[in-house]
Design a protein around this motif. Structure first.
Motif, PDB file in Angstrom:
ATOM      1  N   ASP A   1     -14.699  21.992 -13.347  1.00  0.00           N
ATOM      2  CA  ASP A   1     -15.450  21.643 -13.967  1.00  0.00           C
ATOM      3  C   ASP A   1     -16.088  22.240 -15.457  1.00  0.00           C
TER       4      ASP A   1
ATOM      5  N   SER B   1     -18.101  16.707  -9.118  1.00  0.00           N
ATOM      6  CA  SER B   1     -18.238  17.778 -10.032  1.00  0.00           C
ATOM      7  C   SER B   1     -19.577  18.283 -10.286  1.00  0.00           C
ATOM      8  N   GLU B   2     -19.885  19.230 -10.321  1.00  0.00           N
ATOM      9  CA  GLU B   2     -21.281  20.091 -10.356  1.00  0.00           C
ATOM     10  C   GLU B   2     -22.484  19.370  -9.505  1.00  0.00           C
TER      11      GLU B   2
ATOM     12  N   GLU C   1     -16.484  26.348 -10.238  1.00  0.00           N
ATOM     13  CA  GLU C   1     -16.548  25.811 -11.536  1.00  0.00           C
ATOM     14  C   GLU C   1     -17.244  26.827 -12.223  1.00  0.00           C
TER      15      GLU C   1
ATOM     16  N   HIS D   1     -18.724  13.295 -12.213  1.00  0.00           N
ATOM     17  CA  HIS D   1     -19.575  14.410 -12.402  1.00  0.00           C
ATOM     18  C   HIS D   1     -20.847  13.732 -12.541  1.00  0.00           C
TER      19      HIS D   1
ATOM     20  N   THR E   1     -11.737  10.659 -15.058  1.00  0.00           N
ATOM     21  CA  THR E   1     -13.009  10.722 -14.797  1.00  0.00           C
ATOM     22  C   THR E   1     -13.662   9.276 -14.593  1.00  0.00           C
TER      23      THR E   1
ATOM     24  N   ASN F   1     -12.388  12.085 -10.475  1.00  0.00           N
ATOM     25  CA  ASN F   1     -13.293  13.002 -10.731  1.00  0.00           C
ATOM     26  C   ASN F   1     -14.653  12.512 -11.017  1.00  0.00           C
TER      27      ASN F   1
END
Length: 412
Positions: free
Chosen positions: A26, A297-298, A365, A246, A211, A244
């Protein structure tokens, strides 16, 4: 330079232990000004996104969203204009190289940014400085899952923009990197058939990551429970394309009071990832598509052990009325360990619970170039987290799980 949250203490025993080079799942890219002029077909360029430079007015944070205006007397900033909407680049999204006190909501130009934000050769140099071998980068102007184009009025131009972005991502941003920059592509969210076609178009040239929105209904799209997205999930499963998601890819970030300061939103940033994961665990999607891979992600990972415990408890104790008795044949955690990946960069609590989080499920990440980024101190931050873990687990967390998740051509 950006500071390191956990300080600079020397780690006992770490000086003689060489950490494996990180694969970051990420990071982010600031789109170069020439992107759409170069990659969008000529017949769409007049209606496509256009870069410009102008002063920026006041930036306000209201109800979880930023509001901004242009101002001829304001700080010079690089912008995009698309269908009458204006998108400025802000320092917090190109924060590397600035001190913590300089990482503000002020506007910024590409010339003021560290060049690695938007130039792939410079990015590789910054990765070398940061003990990073490979990097997966999310978009900025299109937003985290391409919402900018999904919201466009002219969907023909929007589709051309999605394809142009993906062509730039594969051929220019990643093309000369020797596989170190990993392509992450968009889909046209508004048309499931076009989305499936784009998955196959990109998979044919080696793309293994797309994404997607963490909570599509927040974007006015069908939910994952509806069956609408099943052809998309089937295409991703068939091609080995990782989905993915985020934080913020639903165009909403968690907030409490509508007038709460941005610090509340930043502290709650994992919340949508947790909600999304529960949605998937109880949707039947992972039952129907047992080889589909999801990546959060994150979102960090310290919350995952209790979330799994609660999901399994609800599945067992509330089955009579919970609506999933016949839909989810095994405890929900089964599908998490089989098909879901999380990632972290500062999460000591998650490391303490890594056996429950899953030594085969966690990835690392650096969040370059955002305000949270560990650049250029990623090696030290990683070492602080994995101190005391075995070499095998350390390898999995810092690179091995990412290689397996994305089917990367690196050592396993």
């Amino acid at each position: 330079m950006a500071e390191v949250v956990h300080g600079t203490r020397e780690l006992a025993g770490e000086s003689s232990r060489e950490l494996p080079r990180v694969i970051s799942v990420d990071d982010h890219v600031i789109e170069p000004a020439h992107l759409f002029q170069t990659w969008l077909p000529a017949k769409y360029r007049d209606k496509g996104p256009k870069p410009f430079t102008a002063g920026i007015g006041e930036l306000e944070y209201v109800g979880g969203k930023y509001r901004f205006t242009t101002d001829p007397d304001g700080q010079i900033t690089d912008w995009w204009e698309y269908e009458g909407e204006f998108f400025p680049y802000k320092r917090i999204i190109a924060a590397v190289g600035f001190s913590r006190d300089e990482m503000t909501l002020d506007g910024i130009t590409r010339e003021q940014m560290r060049r690695g934000c938007w130039d792939p050769k410079a990015r590789l140099e910054d990765m070398e400085m940061n003990h990073v071998e490979a990097s997966l980068c999310f978009p900025t102007f299109p937003r985290f899952c391409g919402q900018t184009f999904a919201e466009a009025k002219d969907k023909e131009v929007g589709l051309a923009c999605v394809r142009a972005y993906n062509d730039w991502m594969v051929e220019e941003w990643c093309g000369d990197s020797g596989g170190r920059l990993i392509p992450l592509c968009l889909i046209p969210l508004w048309d499931i058939d076009l989305a499936v076609a784009e998955i196959h178009r990109n998979a044919a040239r080696g793309v293994r990551a797309v994404t997607f929105s963490e909570i599509p209904t927040y974007l006015g799209l069908p939910s994952i429970h509806s069956g609408y997205w099943d052809p998309f999930f089937a295409a991703c499963e068939e091609t080995g394309t990782v989905v993915n998601m985020h934080i913020g890819s639903s165009s909403q970030m968690p907030a409490a009071s509508p007038d709460a300061p941005p610090a509340v939103q930043a502290s709650l940033s994992f919340n949508n990832a947790m909600a999304s994961m529960m949605d998937f665990l109880f949707s039947g999607v992972l039952v129907k598509f047992p080889r589909l891979k999801l990546a959060y992600s994150e979102g960090q990972m310290g919350w995952i052990p209790y979330a799994l415990e609660r999901a399994d408890d609800v599945w067992e104790e509330h089955r009579a009325w919970g609506g999933v008795k016949d839909l989810i044949p095994e405890p929900p955690s089964t599908y998490y360990y089989r098909q879901i990946f999380c990632c972290f960069f500062r999460d000591r609590h998650g490391i303490e619970a890594i056996d429950t989080v899953g030594v085969d499920n966690a990835t690392f990440e650096t969040d370059y170039p955002h305000v949270d980024s560990t650049w250029p101190h990623t090696k030290r931050v990683a070492a602080e987290h994995v101190a005391g873990l075995s070499d095998e687990v350390t390898y999995k967390l810092l690179r091995g799980n990412a290689i397996r998740m994305l089917d990367l051509p690196f050592d396993r």
